[in-house]
Scaffold this active site. Structure first.
Site, short mmCIF file in Angstrom:
data_model
loop_
_atom_site.label_atom_id
_atom_site.label_comp_id
_atom_site.label_asym_id
_atom_site.label_seq_id
_atom_site.Cartn_x
_atom_site.Cartn_y
_atom_site.Cartn_z
N HIS B 311 -38.75 -5.61 -16.60
CA HIS B 311 -38.71 -6.55 -17.70
C HIS B 311 -37.58 -6.33 -18.69
CE1 HIS B 311 -40.53 -3.20 -19.69
NE2 HIS B 311 -41.54 -3.22 -18.84
N CYS B 356 -30.18 -25.10 -10.99
CA CYS B 356 -29.18 -25.26 -12.03
C CYS B 356 -29.69 -26.13 -13.17
CB CYS B 356 -27.94 -25.86 -11.42
SG CYS B 356 -26.62 -26.11 -12.59
#
Lengths: 151, 541
Positions: B311, B356
């Site tokens: 993380h 994207c």
């Protein structure tokens, strides 16, 4: 049914021969592992004068695991819920195979003398016990008169 | 060979790096990756056997130093994070207190009178009740007839348990009617030969069969290294050797050893079980940090410190807070951030099916940003700002209701972006499949060989890595206090996000001739990522 372990026979004999004051435990005539228990309310407690019925069952692996105990008579107590289930450490994680039926019942009797609202099972009862102890004790007395005193 | 020419060789090692990305950087990397790579992490993946060997070495070392049994050494190490030196020091300082602290010996050497079946009759009911209630105070009437005094010198040969303890006071008290060699077990209430009895250092004596049945019950509950004496209110620990002496069923012995092994690994600060499903690997690192470890057997990647998904740049506590929050609010957030958006120009409904954020409406050909729905033209430069959350400056003066709305808005801002990148990651496989298909088509048409197109896979892998870090920047930003540091963080985050979108766009439209351009873009994106990590993912001590 498998034969009764010597430990249970010994305990039962002693319970009958040398009963503990204020406690009476008699095995069911059809099941030697099931006990009909009567505990009298301790003096100087709100349960004084009450006769409380309980049931006690010794599971298959007793004494490796704790007996199962439940109040049948309704009782107003922070560590005992509506179904009569009891929150007591020696019946759970503090159980030891060296404990016995009589010591467990003595613990339950002691619990009636000294309720512990910080470790509650019946939340509303425990709450009142903490906020207004006098009121809670009054309720416990009333319940004792109503449910645990035979006319 | 002179030092100078050495330098030149190392310069040549990074021949793909351009001029600006000078060899000096590269040199440092060769010298000390610890300083240049904020994610650098040294660890090894070990099998159960290797870890057993490792632990046994520790145990043996302690055995030879202190002359104690392996069973006792294991308990001492378990309770001291497997640091030999601490155990040795404590032992030499005060062996007795160490043994009490680790529950090998009882706090005081007396036997509970309410223990024996026969004894209960003798004690008054009040005393028994006092002993039976949950009050932690030890019962007062204690008759200490024999106190076993153990000097540190004699400890070496001391076994942690004993057979037929003739020294315990209970034997002589309770069984006056029985012959000396016979005793009654307080648990099963049967009279047996004295040699059938075992006790720990506390002296509570029970027969072999009861101990073994008790151990099996405890093992069945998953308890192993923490099994305690059977006597009431006695917390003396049962060491491994007694359990393994008395438990005879192979299944139960095996179970005990498995559970004990788990306890040992969990108590060892340098060891972690791989969190992968059914994976037996144990990862070891001397550095206990929130760094990424990847299991060599199952490929699971996780944070070494907390065992959750890796993380960075967020730390273990914050990510836990964030995930709890997401679990609470996820339904609302899911509802609000639905999977579709309308084209800002022609309002046709668009479902996002690729990674994207630079969208081109298939209907009206409008280029826009999926995040903010603004014109993509404003996103090419460093003014890319849709990753930044804008605080309402007047918030303190607003009503509680408005503040609550603002809080939800803030949370949703970060959650949406977190979720968005997480989805993009999930779509990565599809993107990869499409990429493979496109390459096949190109090769069939004779535009480059298959090898010419391989660089695209490297690019896609790097994209995934960058997106992963980007995803975890959002919980970090959410819990950050407003101020110049947060401004800097969000600036760098925006930079990273912009470069990632650029890269993603380029990968989807790449030709063989674009190799240089794409590699340049990869380099920029990775640089942004490491810069952010260097500044905000501190290497903990």
């Amino acid at each position: 049914m498998s034969s009764l372990p010597r430990r249970i026979i010994k305990e039962t004999q002693r319970l009958m021969q040398e009963p503990v004051p204020g406690i009476n435990a008699i095995p069911d005539e059809n099941n030697a592992r099931y006990f009909h228990v009567i505990v009298t309310g301790p003096t100087d407690s709100p349960f004084e004068g009450g006769i409380f019925k309980l049931e006690l069952f010794l599971p298959e692996d007793y004494p490796m695991s704790a007996p199962k105990v439940r109040f049948i008579t309704k009782i107003y107590h922070p560590n005992i819920d509506r179904l009569g289930r009891i929150c007591l450490d020696v019946l759970k994680d503090k159980w030891s195979p060296a404990l016995q039926i009589r010591t467990i019942l003595l613990s339950i009797q002691a619990l009636l003398s000294a309720p512990n609202p910080d470790d509650p099972l019946a939340n509303d009862v425990a709450e009142l016990w903490k906020v207004n102890e006098a009121e809670a004790i009054k309720n416990a007395r009333e319940w004792t008169q109503k449910y645990a005193v035979e006319d | 060979m002179s030092a100078d020419s050495d330098m030149e060789y190392s310069d040549n090692d990074c021949e793909y790096d351009d001029y600006y990305n000078s060899g000096e950087d590269c040199d440092v990397e060769h010298l000390d990756p610890k300083k240049t790579d904020p994610e650098y992490f040294e660890y090894e993946c070990l099998t159960v056997e290797e870890v057993e060997k490792l632990l046994n070495e520790s145990v043996e070392k302690l055995n030879t130093i202190l002359q104690i049994t392996p069973s006792l050494a294991k308990v001492l190490l378990l309770e001291h994070q497997w640091i030999n030196q601490v155990v040795v020091d404590k032992y030499r300082q005060n062996a007795n207190s160490l043994l009490v602290e680790t529950r090998i010996k009882p706090a005081c050497n007396n036997t509970d009178p309410s223990l024996e079946v026969e004894n209960v009759a003798a004690t008054t009911s009040a005393a028994a009740a006092a002993a039976a209630t949950e009050s932690s105070s030890t019962s007062s009437p204690t008759t200490t007839t024999t106190t076993v005094v153990v000097t540190p010198q004699s400890l070496g040969t001391l076994s942690t348990y004993s057979k037929s303890p003739t020294t315990t006071p209970t034997t002589s008290n309770s069984s006056s009617s029985l012959s000396r060699s016979q005793m009654m077990c307080p648990v099963c209430a049967t009279v047996q030969q004295g040699d059938k009895f075992y006790s720990l250092s506390c002296g509570h004596s029970f027969c072999k069969d009861c101990w073994s049945m008790y151990f099996e019950t405890q093992i069945f509950l998953g308890i192993s290294t923490q099994i305690g004496c059977m006597a009431q209110m006695c917390n003396v620990r049962v060491p491994e050797d007694l359990v393994l002496t008395l438990v005879t069923r192979a299944v139960m012995r095996e179970k005990y050893q498995q559970f004990a092994f788990k306890d040992y690994v969990k108590s060892h600060p340098e060891l972690r079980f791989c969190p992968g499903p059914n994976c037996q690997i144990i990862v070891r690192s001397r550095e206990i940090a929130a760094k990424r470890a990847v299991c060599t057997a199952c490929g699971t990647s996780f944070c070494f410190k907390c065992g959750m998904d890796y993380h960075a740049p967020t730390d273990c506590q914050v990510i836990r807070k964030w995930l709890t929050k997401c679990a609470d609010d996820s339904e609302t957030a899911n509802y609000i951030s639905a999977n579709t958006k309308d084209c800002p120009k022609c309002h046709i409904c668009i479902e996002k099916n690729g990674g994207c954020n630079h969208m081109q409406c298939f209907n009206c050909k409008y280029d826009f940003c999926w995040m903010c729905l603004g014109d993509w033209k404003t996103h090419g430069s460093e003014y890319y700002e849709c990753s930044r959350y804008k605080d309402n400056p007047n918030i303190a003066n607003e009503s509680v209701h408005v503040q609550a709305r603002e809080a939800l808005k803030k949370y949703l801002h970060y959650y949406e972006r977190w979720e968005n990148h997480s989805k993009s990651m999930q779509l990565e496989q599809q993107t990869l499949d499409r990429l493979r298909q496109r390459i096949n088509e190109k090769v069939m048409k004779g535009r480059g060989t298959w090898i010419d197109w391989q660089y695209l896979f490297n690019a896609a892998a790097l994209l995934a890595k960058c997106r992963y870090t980007l995803q975890y920047t959002y919980p970090y930003a959410y819990f950050m206090e407003s101020g110049s540091r947060k401004d800097l963080f969000e600036y760098q985050q925006a930079q990273l996000e912009a470069e990632i979108e650029n890269l993603s766009w380029k990968i989807e439209r790449a030709e063989t001739t674009d190799l240089g351009d794409l590699e340049n873009q990869m380099d920029i994106a990775e640089k942004r990522r490491t810069t952010l990590l260097k500044d905000f993912f501190p290497v903990e001590a």
